[in-house]
Write a protein that holds these residues in place. Structure first.
Motif, mmCIF file in Angstrom:
data_model
loop_
_atom_site.group_PDB
_atom_site.id
_atom_site.type_symbol
_atom_site.label_atom_id
_atom_site.label_comp_id
_atom_site.label_asym_id
_atom_site.label_seq_id
_atom_site.Cartn_x
_atom_site.Cartn_y
_atom_site.Cartn_z
ATOM 1 N N ASP A 248 -2.348 7.810 -21.927
ATOM 2 C CA ASP A 248 -2.507 8.971 -21.132
ATOM 3 C C ASP A 248 -2.002 10.160 -22.272
ATOM 4 O O ASP A 248 -1.760 11.260 -21.748
ATOM 5 N N ARG A 270 -13.277 11.702 -20.868
ATOM 6 C CA ARG A 270 -11.843 12.082 -20.310
ATOM 7 C C ARG A 270 -11.421 13.254 -20.619
ATOM 8 O O ARG A 270 -12.079 13.968 -21.428
ATOM 9 N N ARG A 271 -10.734 14.085 -19.718
ATOM 10 C CA ARG A 271 -10.505 15.482 -19.734
ATOM 11 C C ARG A 271 -8.929 15.594 -20.466
ATOM 12 O O ARG A 271 -8.164 14.737 -20.556
ATOM 13 N N ASP A 275 -6.286 13.878 -18.366
ATOM 14 C CA ASP A 275 -6.439 12.274 -18.225
ATOM 15 C C ASP A 275 -5.583 11.824 -19.531
ATOM 16 O O ASP A 275 -4.829 11.088 -19.643
#
Length: 345
Positions: A248, A270-271, A275
């Protein structure tokens, strides 16, 4: 009609024109010895009329005074150059050039090369500033063999060539980034580093491994070739995310690698930062223009450059009493890439 250029005027020509001795010309033009104002003016007018310019290299040989220094980095162009337009190096150079000029020194900028090796034998310099030299740095070893005063910006890697340096506290800077990511909620932080034996990498790795052990998480570390630049950062991040999908956050000290990792994160669906969060070390053009802008660290390079020039000037004058200078304390510059998740859309 002859096209041959007129021969360059020498000190004897100026002496003859001004009606004085060559020694008086030398003293008048270099502010040495006792020369009255009228004679000095006459010599200066004669030199201007004849287009005479003193041979600075010859002066250095006679007086032992330094006039030219070089700023260089052995980091390959993929890391030190690229889209950042030499960011770290140019930020140091801008201040170092002014500080050097205040001490009657000219600064030569040796830009990063693809191989990291500069043709140092082509540079007629009296001393050098070297940015974060690695173990076995060919440029540093060449300068030391020549007996030239050298100062490193960043602690050099341990080795036979250990010049004086300005410490930019790589371990503390890495810890600052890691603590920030943890405070923002990261629980599985990965790191991408250069594989070269630079002290900044050694200290960053040790700080990361202590951080991971202290929080009971595995050390997810990828070491890559500096020459791979952004591409290497992207490939390393993709591999880490594939092997550990629950990562993460990334702490990536080299901004070129960080920029590549951002591409990998977004391409994986993913952001950032919801994320995966990202933080890098140098608060330069890559960090500021990245989308999203990257959390980074203000290393206070203006002060670092001033300290490095002052230390080098001491050594050029023969004062070797200082071998290490404490650089300024780095400050975190938090940006969108690590914004608290609760505040992100």
């Amino acid at each position: 009609m002859s096209t041959n250029p007129s021969p360059r005027a020498n000190i004897k020509d100026v002496a003859r024109e001004a009606g004085v001795s060559p020694t008086t010309v030398s003293h008048a033009l270099n502010a040495r010895g006792q020369v009255d104002a009228e004679t000095r003016a006459r010599v200066e007018q004669a030199a201007l009329k004849l287009g005479y310019r003193p041979n600075r290299n010859a002066q250095r040989l006679r007086t032992g005074e330094a006039h030219m220094i070089v700023l260089l980095s052995s980091m390959p162009f993929a890391v030190a150059g690229g889209p950042s337009r030499l960011g770290f190096m140019m930020e140091v150079a801008a201040v170092a050039a002014a500080e050097a000029l205040n001490r009657s020194l000219a600064l030569v900028l040796a830009p990063p090369m693809e191989s990291g090796r500069m043709p140092m034998e082509l540079l007629d310099v009296d001393g050098a500033l070297v940015i974060e030299p690695s173990a076995g740095d060919a440029n540093l070893e060449y300068l030391v063999r020549r007996g030239l005063p050298v100062v490193a910006i960043g602690k050099p890697a341990e080795g036979p060539a250990m010049p004086p340096y300005v410490d930019i506290h790589s371990a503390q800077t890495t810890q600052l980034l890691l603590d920030h990511l943890h405070e923002q909620g990261a629980r599985k932080v990965a790191m991408i580093l250069g594989a070269a034996q630079r002290n900044s990498y050694v200290e960053a790795r040790a700080a990361y491994e202590r951080f991971a052990a202290g929080r009971g998480q595995p050390a997810l570390l990828s070491l890559i070739d500096e020459a791979s630049g952004e591409r290497g950062g992207k490939e390393a991040a993709l591999a880490l995310l594939a092997a550990h999908p629950d990562i993460d956050a990334f702490c990536i000290p080299v901004d070129a690698f960080a920029s590549g990792a951002v591409t990998a994160i977004t391409e994986s669906g993913r952001r950032i930062p919801q994320d995966v969060m990202v933080a890098t070390r140098y608060d330069g053009p890559r960090a500021r223009t990245c989308v999203p802008p990257l959390t980074a660290v203000d290393l206070h390079l203006e002060e670092v450059a001033q300290q490095a020039i002052a230390l080098l000037f001491d050594h050029l004058r023969g004062d070797r009493s200082r071998q290490r200078v404490e650089g300024p304390v780095a400050q975190l510059v938090a940006r969108e890439s690590s914004a608290r998740r609760g505040q992100s859309a």
